[in-house]
Design an enzyme around this catalytic site. Sequence first.
Site, PDB file in Angstrom:
ATOM      1  N   HIS A 266      96.986  26.579  26.221  1.00  0.00           N
ATOM      2  CA  HIS A 266      96.690  25.227  25.729  1.00  0.00           C
ATOM      3  C   HIS A 266      97.803  24.238  26.116  1.00  0.00           C
ATOM      4  O   HIS A 266      97.544  23.222  26.761  1.00  0.00           O
ATOM      5  CB  HIS A 266      96.532  25.284  24.200  1.00  0.00           C
ATOM      6  CG  HIS A 266      96.209  23.969  23.562  1.00  0.00           C
ATOM      7  ND1 HIS A 266      94.927  23.584  23.249  1.00  0.00           N
ATOM      8  CD2 HIS A 266      96.998  22.946  23.179  1.00  0.00           C
ATOM      9  CE1 HIS A 266      94.933  22.378  22.703  1.00  0.00           C
ATOM     10  NE2 HIS A 266      96.193  21.964  22.642  1.00  0.00           N
ATOM     11  N   GLU A 267      99.043  24.571  25.748  1.00  0.00           N
ATOM     12  CA  GLU A 267     100.161  23.670  26.057  1.00  0.00           C
ATOM     13  C   GLU A 267     100.356  23.570  27.574  1.00  0.00           C
ATOM     14  O   GLU A 267     100.716  22.513  28.095  1.00  0.00           O
ATOM     15  CB  GLU A 267     101.449  24.136  25.380  1.00  0.00           C
ATOM     16  CG  GLU A 267     101.372  24.280  23.849  1.00  0.00           C
ATOM     17  CD  GLU A 267     100.879  23.032  23.123  1.00  0.00           C
ATOM     18  OE1 GLU A 267     101.087  21.917  23.636  1.00  0.00           O
ATOM     19  OE2 GLU A 267     100.254  23.179  22.039  1.00  0.00           O
ATOM     20  N   HIS A 270      98.187  20.813  28.869  1.00  0.00           N
ATOM     21  CA  HIS A 270      98.845  19.516  28.641  1.00  0.00           C
ATOM     22  C   HIS A 270      99.931  19.283  29.700  1.00  0.00           C
ATOM     23  O   HIS A 270     100.067  18.195  30.259  1.00  0.00           O
ATOM     24  CB  HIS A 270      99.522  19.495  27.266  1.00  0.00           C
ATOM     25  CG  HIS A 270      98.610  19.241  26.101  1.00  0.00           C
ATOM     26  ND1 HIS A 270      97.809  18.134  26.010  1.00  0.00           N
ATOM     27  CD2 HIS A 270      98.410  19.944  24.949  1.00  0.00           C
ATOM     28  CE1 HIS A 270      97.137  18.163  24.855  1.00  0.00           C
ATOM     29  NE2 HIS A 270      97.481  19.250  24.194  1.00  0.00           N
TER      30      HIS A 270
END
Lengths: 506, 506
Positions: A266-267, A270
Amino acid sequence: MNQLFEQLQPYLDKSIAYDAALTLLNWDIETLAPKTAISNTSKIIGLLSMESYHTLVNPEVKDLITRLSVEQEQKNLTEIQRVIVRKIKKDSDTMDKIPAKEYQDYSELVASSSSIWAKAKESNRFEDFAKTLEKLINYEKKFAQYCKKENETIYDYLLDKYEEGMNTAKLDIFFDKIRSVIVPLLKKIVEKNKVIDKSYNSKSYDIETQKKFCRFLAEYIGFDFNRGVMAESAHPFTTHLHNKDVRITNHYIENNLESAIFSVIHEGGHAIYEMQIADDISLTPVGTGTSMGFHESQSRLFENHFGRNKMFWIPLFDKLKETYKEQLNELSLDDFILAINKVEPSFIRTEADELTYPLHIMIRYELEKQIFSGELKIDELADAWDKKYEEYLGITPPTRTLGILQDVHWSCGMFGYFPSYALGSAISAQIYSDMEKKFPIETYLKESNLAPIHDYLKENFHKYGATKTTNELLIAATNEDLNVDYYITYLTKKYTELYNLDENLK
Amino acid sequence: MNQLFEQLQPYLDKSIAYDAALTLLNWDIETLAPKTAISNTSKIIGLLSMESYHTLVNPEVKDLITRLSVEQEQKNLTEIQRVIVRKIKKDSDTMDKIPAKEYQDYSELVASSSSIWAKAKESNRFEDFAKTLEKLINYEKKFAQYCKKENETIYDYLLDKYEEGMNTAKLDIFFDKIRSVIVPLLKKIVEKNKVIDKSYNSKSYDIETQKKFCRFLAEYIGFDFNRGVMAESAHPFTTHLHNKDVRITNHYIENNLESAIFSVIHEGGHAIYEMQIADDISLTPVGTGTSMGFHESQSRLFENHFGRNKMFWIPLFDKLKETYKEQLNELSLDDFILAINKVEPSFIRTEADELTYPLHIMIRYELEKQIFSGELKIDELADAWDKKYEEYLGITPPTRTLGILQDVHWSCGMFGYFPSYALGSAISAQIYSDMEKKFPIETYLKESNLAPIHDYLKENFHKYGATKTTNELLIAATNEDLNVDYYITYLTKKYTELYNLDENLK
């Protein structure tokens, strides 16, 4: 270069420098700074924040921006310069309309609210936070009155603050579909009561081994350690100083293998967004993701569309099993894929599975709408929250801590922000569908061939930073505005297959 | 509070905030930032440095400082406020005297010099650095002419810049003693040719184990991890944001056990100084060590007087041997103490033993004196360097890299700075001697009872930060000005015993 813009440049440079310093100070507080540093360092952060704020909100900049906004001058600006001027004008106009004293009082209230919320959460007492929450809401209402367009509702104004162009008209359609399709879909799944064994996940996983595997995974999905750093913090997050210094954190839990794995993916999503922003805009006010919703679309694209996809794990599953031989000995790839996609209504948004997640957001959206229309009073809020959980998820929060007090956002003065999370999911579905049309994405995933995916994301979205809005990006790439149907179709198809919901029809 | 000083306060606060941000950015570049970040982050650091500089050097502050410096106002200030005003006045007066354009040209020269020096060092070509060095020296001369007192020599002006009140009259006495006592002492030791086996040091030591042991050691000597951080960097250093956030780095070499051990004790000494500065001055311009020389005295007190002392190792040696069972199996405490104090003339200052160290500094002092008196031309410098090494250390550098090009300082425009290192050693000897008079320091070391030592250092020196000068501190605590005799006596006694130099006399 345009002479007027040249005069603006030193202010822009300073603003970038302050922001980078603040980013680093905040990163450091979360990841490394010693325990007792916080009180002194907070003063430093407070001072720099004020400096940073006044760098772009001051009479000289206002005058320059006003002169740069007239049509004649606009013609002499580059596209990027025009966007920068527009962005600063928006902030500056807002601040002009709010009386300075009121804004300062509000800032002080916000500064003290998080700890009041945290205590109330800890002691399970909504009543201890209610007054603060009411004050925050009243400020939001007052400020919105100052700033909003004549025909705009307060909540529409707030929504637009976080996602330019967003409003309740669009979100109502969005959440109507979710309500009408996802709620019944969830009911079917719950009734089906399919046995999915997730016990592997809570076995014991050595922390150092988790760190190594997550580092490998970050690199695998495209996180470039030459322009990035990975560290630990209580809650995973992504931040950046510029496009060549992008940072993610992770947390590691011994009895939860999935937590760190899906957090890093997820990160990482980003981070790859920030890493792929073009060099020539990186150190400018538009050298970052275009909106919170679009940022979330990139993290969710990686986490859900890639990371919870069987094709993604085909080349990785052996490595995972080898890393945790003992614990995963009996686990098959198909059982793993089922387990990481297991649907289970739960109380906490941040721990929700992909299908129930938008329902958590919908509940917050509906409540916020009612708060700002005046339909709902603060003292009715906690019970209203519980009722919606019962209605949409079929479960009732046993405590306020697991209910209305779970999220930090409201205590930070963030209202109208939650929908961005659901928008992110919807955007990621639309982008994934676009990729499916344009290239064999599943084959690429299966063959560990992620370069064309990175290129597609870079060329269509990432490189533009905040020079284009979410909608401009979507229309240019996918030929249509945000369309929730992709998301609904994706969830329906995915979970119908995973839970064999068509079986009865056969 | 004094009304005028109150007007100064926001400038002081800003300056502290900028400095802390810069400290953190620089720390991060050395310890964590990704490889490719440097070019963008350098721009950010450059911008913040300019902001930081102009926060205290500007017409408004100058006016306030001028008004605060008149006698009538001085009476209304606290002691700390008076020191702050004096400190800012000194900087501001200096900058007033140097034409802005010249200073900017100089700053640009300095910014590019380190990399020219680094390349010259790498390719062993002093001639590639000579012109830059000459330009730097000419700027130093010019600026000193603008700023120095009428009867002051240029070099005295430069010395005072780094250590208030220092001059060649004092340093000549200082180095005369070193020359007349330490040089012959070294000759005796070399002639004695005592066999000291140091082979244990270059065995293989697992890096992770080194890190653990050094962390233990840092804590043991008093580094408080609740207000401090320890990380890795190419060269060990200490830095701080304030007294509750003090940071040290270390480096670990597989085949050099002593390197990390003595680095952590050395940096730990610097760090404990910063940690013990009083809370009420921590976030002010005087909330740091009083001078470079005094700072070095604290690191050397810990590294040499404690860390190379048998009493210090009595309670620790078993733990060291247990940590490296295999490698240190045969080593006795006495042999270890001999080994960590082994004297060996060598080329590189930073790797020198305690006895030859001041000779390295003396050489630089003598050369700098000749440079600024005009006695020595740039093109004679490298050979002059080599001759002095021959004369004082009995060895001739085989290359420029191991000779005149070894130190970065001159390329940073730091002239008159080197003596601080030797002053630090001398101050530490004077302080250690004072401790010996006041309490049973060796018993304390032997019994791992370091608290009274920390208290003594805090109450006599640390808590004052830069509100008192080195001499004020020394006179208040030890009843005399800096006196090199303690240092000479200490070195003579220590090495006479270690090398049994009295044996022939028996």
